[in-house]
Design an enzyme around this catalytic site. Structure first.
Site, PDB file in Angstrom:
ATOM      1  N   TRP A 204      27.541  50.850  50.488  1.00 30.72           N
ATOM      2  CA  TRP A 204      28.214  49.661  51.463  1.00 30.72           C
ATOM      3  C   TRP A 204      29.508  49.720  51.535  1.00 30.72           C
ATOM      4  O   TRP A 204      30.186  49.637  50.854  1.00 30.72           O
ATOM      5  CB  TRP A 204      27.565  48.392  50.845  1.00 30.72           C
ATOM      6  CG  TRP A 204      26.049  48.184  50.667  1.00 30.72           C
ATOM      7  CD1 TRP A 204      25.718  47.161  49.784  1.00 30.72           C
ATOM      8  CD2 TRP A 204      24.885  48.783  51.234  1.00 30.72           C
ATOM      9  NE1 TRP A 204      24.242  47.218  49.794  1.00 30.72           N
ATOM     10  CE2 TRP A 204      23.758  48.062  50.897  1.00 30.72           C
ATOM     11  CE3 TRP A 204      24.828  49.673  52.233  1.00 30.72           C
ATOM     12  CZ2 TRP A 204      22.376  48.648  51.023  1.00 30.72           C
ATOM     13  CZ3 TRP A 204      23.493  50.288  52.565  1.00 30.72           C
ATOM     14  CH2 TRP A 204      22.092  49.803  51.947  1.00 30.72           C
TER      15      TRP A 204
ATOM     16  N   ASN B  63      22.351  48.401  57.769  1.00 31.41           N
ATOM     17  CA  ASN B  63      21.353  48.968  56.706  1.00 31.41           C
ATOM     18  C   ASN B  63      19.959  48.256  57.460  1.00 31.41           C
ATOM     19  O   ASN B  63      20.088  46.744  57.411  1.00 31.41           O
ATOM     20  CB  ASN B  63      21.659  48.400  55.582  1.00 31.41           C
ATOM     21  CG  ASN B  63      20.431  48.287  54.486  1.00 31.41           C
ATOM     22  OD1 ASN B  63      19.589  49.748  54.444  1.00 31.41           O
ATOM     23  ND2 ASN B  63      20.085  47.572  53.975  1.00 31.41           N
ATOM     24  N   GLU B  64      18.799  48.933  57.666  1.00 26.32           N
ATOM     25  CA  GLU B  64      17.791  48.211  58.032  1.00 26.32           C
ATOM     26  C   GLU B  64      17.523  47.281  59.098  1.00 26.32           C
ATOM     27  O   GLU B  64      17.107  46.265  58.935  1.00 26.32           O
ATOM     28  CB  GLU B  64      16.915  47.924  56.925  1.00 26.32           C
ATOM     29  CG  GLU B  64      16.631  49.126  55.997  1.00 26.32           C
ATOM     30  CD  GLU B  64      16.022  48.608  54.587  1.00 26.32           C
ATOM     31  OE1 GLU B  64      15.417  49.562  54.051  1.00 26.32           O
ATOM     32  OE2 GLU B  64      16.018  47.523  54.445  1.00 26.32           O
TER      33      GLU B  64
ATOM     34  N   TYR C 150       8.799  52.762  51.857  1.00 27.16           N
ATOM     35  CA  TYR C 150       8.122  52.004  50.884  1.00 27.16           C
ATOM     36  C   TYR C 150       6.899  51.009  50.967  1.00 27.16           C
ATOM     37  O   TYR C 150       6.790  49.988  51.378  1.00 27.16           O
ATOM     38  CB  TYR C 150       9.318  50.666  50.838  1.00 27.16           C
ATOM     39  CG  TYR C 150      10.609  50.976  50.541  1.00 27.16           C
ATOM     40  CD1 TYR C 150      11.071  51.395  49.123  1.00 27.16           C
ATOM     41  CD2 TYR C 150      11.732  50.963  51.300  1.00 27.16           C
ATOM     42  CE1 TYR C 150      12.368  51.550  48.839  1.00 27.16           C
ATOM     43  CE2 TYR C 150      13.075  51.401  51.211  1.00 27.16           C
ATOM     44  CZ  TYR C 150      13.390  51.556  49.827  1.00 27.16           C
ATOM     45  OH  TYR C 150      14.678  51.994  49.644  1.00 27.16           O
TER      46      TYR C 150
ATOM     47  N   GLU D  67      16.252  56.660  52.369  1.00 30.67           N
ATOM     48  CA  GLU D  67      15.892  55.568  51.330  1.00 30.67           C
ATOM     49  C   GLU D  67      14.436  55.918  50.991  1.00 30.67           C
ATOM     50  O   GLU D  67      13.346  55.918  52.198  1.00 30.67           O
ATOM     51  CB  GLU D  67      16.028  54.165  51.602  1.00 30.67           C
ATOM     52  CG  GLU D  67      17.480  53.519  51.607  1.00 30.67           C
ATOM     53  CD  GLU D  67      17.548  52.303  51.669  1.00 30.67           C
ATOM     54  OE1 GLU D  67      16.671  51.419  51.364  1.00 30.67           O
ATOM     55  OE2 GLU D  67      18.446  51.677  52.192  1.00 30.67           O
TER      56      GLU D  67
ATOM     57  N   TRP E 196      16.073  56.140  46.602  1.00 28.65           N
ATOM     58  CA  TRP E 196      16.659  55.018  46.331  1.00 28.65           C
ATOM     59  C   TRP E 196      15.857  54.714  44.879  1.00 28.65           C
ATOM     60  O   TRP E 196      14.778  54.464  44.713  1.00 28.65           O
ATOM     61  CB  TRP E 196      16.200  53.597  47.380  1.00 28.65           C
ATOM     62  CG  TRP E 196      16.616  52.383  46.876  1.00 28.65           C
ATOM     63  CD1 TRP E 196      16.376  51.579  46.018  1.00 28.65           C
ATOM     64  CD2 TRP E 196      17.979  51.894  47.736  1.00 28.65           C
ATOM     65  NE1 TRP E 196      17.126  50.612  45.870  1.00 28.65           N
ATOM     66  CE2 TRP E 196      18.284  50.450  46.973  1.00 28.65           C
ATOM     67  CE3 TRP E 196      18.940  52.249  48.346  1.00 28.65           C
ATOM     68  CZ2 TRP E 196      19.291  49.746  47.353  1.00 28.65           C
ATOM     69  CZ3 TRP E 196      20.108  51.453  48.832  1.00 28.65           C
ATOM     70  CH2 TRP E 196      20.063  50.199  48.099  1.00 28.65           C
TER      71      TRP E 196
END
Length: 434
Positions: free
Chosen positions: A92, A209-210, A304, A347, A377
């Site tokens: 980050w 991020n996302e 995920y 990820e 991740w």
């Protein structure tokens, strides 16, 4: 700071009016340098290159690395990554706090880069701020590791802009459309880009991020619905803005890889046929078309399935996380090949050590077979020394007995079967590189 943002905003409005003015728009889009300095990663079709030679890699996610206060722990972590064959670190480039959190941050020695006290943030570039990020990047370079640096987080961080600048009652998607917020985001981005734009240690800049239409705390609004192209427009604006500052480094979205298909996938849940969020455009992304943007140099996607499909993941189900992930990988490879750009499995994770030992070899092998970057991740480090190896580093995150934070997805060197999945893949990727 406010004056800077207003002036910058006016310039951006003027600039993007030119971009949308018609026949000359394409010529106005800033272009990546075709002859970058040595040490900068480039692309050739669906592959990465470094100094004209192939650059294939296994990478590591470590959001917590800039939160460490011990230079020795930063050094030991990046040395562990190097020894594992890792070539790219994603971390980050942000950490913002509310002004009310500042006393606690100072007491706990928390790393923070922005403080919000009013409708503009203040920058922390000192030894508890960006100097720690400097240390991570310089240490990564020492160990031959390139850095993907992410500018903002869809989950909570971006909502600070909304809450402080627009107040209560807003939807999350105004982050992507409000001109004042965009100017403030770009002011921060410019600070980071100008700090590191001459560094070959940077692999790529990452917009967010996302990014999604909604966040953890704010719902989506009517301006971000399937087909609205809200995120695509934002991706285009911000990637063009960054390219105007830096013609040499790669740029990517940081997105999860959601699709917007004309005939989206469906599945049965509680006796109801459900339109699949990952394919129907509700998230806001359109991976196939977002990847075609001129200053998005490569695609990213995340996996995920246990989190995304809890209603399907139960004993006896004919749905498996393993098979779903294999299909998801193949779909993104297909899209990237059509766009003729590289793609990174940026990820991915399943929980449970047994699940990892079964699922990861299949997913990693599919990624190897289709020749793209692999970044699980998340990287786990043992033997950290801060406060005797037990320190709260951010909110609920903590070092426990010298181990880096574990969210259930982290993998560690003492988990031999899982660790060897990635070290084996790293050897293959490194052998493919120049």
């Amino acid at each position: 700071m406010r004056l800077l943002s207003l002036v910058q905003n006016a310039l951006l409005l003027c600039g993007f009016a030119v971009l949308s003015s018609g026949a000359d728009a394409a010529a106005a889009v800033p272009q990546r340098n075709s002859h970058v300095p040595r040490g900068f990663v480039t692309t050739r079709g669906t592959h990465f290159e470094l100094d004209g030679k192939p650059f294939a890699f296994v990478g590591a996610n470590s959001y917590w690395l800039p939160l460490l206060t011990s230079p020795d722990d930063v050094e030991s972590t990046l040395k562990s990554m190097q020894n594992a064959g890792i070539k790219v670190l994603r971390t980050w480039g942000f950490n913002a706090i509310n002004g009310t959190e500042l006393p606690g941050a100072l007491q706990s020695n928390l790393t923070y880069y922005q403080t919000w006290n009013n409708s503009e943030w203040s920058l922390n570039a000192n030894s508890q701020g960006l100097e720690r990020l400097d240390k991570v990047i310089s240490t990564a370079e020492k160990h031959g590791i390139k850095v993907i640096l992410t500018f903002a987080n869809n989950w909570f961080g971006s909502d600070l802009y909304i809450q402080w600048m627009l107040g209560a009652g807003q939807t999350h998607d105004v982050f992507f459309t409000n001109e004042q917020i965009i100017a403030s985001y770009q002011s921060y981005v410019k600070t980071i880009v100008e700090r590191y734009k001459n560094s070959p240690a940077i692999f790529a800049w990452e917009l967010m991020n996302e990014a999604r239409c909604l966040s953890d705390t704010l719902r989506a609004g009517p301006s971000c619905v399937p087909g609205s192209n809200t995120l695509r427009t934002w991706y285009e604006q911000q990637s063009n803005f960054i390219r105007s500052l830096d013609a040499n480094h790669l740029i990517t979205t940081g997105g999860e890889g959601h699709f917007f298909w004309k005939d989206p996938e469906t599945y049965w849940s509680d006796h109801t046929l459900v339109s699949d969020y990952n394919y129907n455009g509700q998230a806001g992304e359109d991976f196939d078309h977002d990847l075609l943007l001129p200053n998005i140099d490569f695609g990213t996607y995340h996996i995920y399935p246990q989190t995304w499909y809890p209603e399907l993941d139960f004993p006896g189900s004919n749905w498996t996380a393993e098979d779903w992930g294999l299909d998801w990988i193949q779909q993104h490879v297909h899209s990237a090949n059509k766009a003729n750009k590289p793609v990174v499995l940026e990820e991915f994770g399943v929980t449970g050590l047994q699940n990892k030992t079964v699922v990861y070899p299949k997913w990693v092998q599919r990624a190897l077979d289709t020749h793209h970057g692999i970044m699980p991740w998340q990287f786990g480090q043992l033997g950290l020394t801060e406060d005797g190896g037990n320190r709260v580093i951010k909110y609920a995150d903590a070092l426990i007995d010298g181990a880096s934070p574990n969210d259930g997805f982290a993998y560690y060197p003492n988990q031999t079967a899982v660790w060897e999945v990635f070290t084996r893949a790293a050897k293959i990727q490194n052998a493919r590189s120049g």
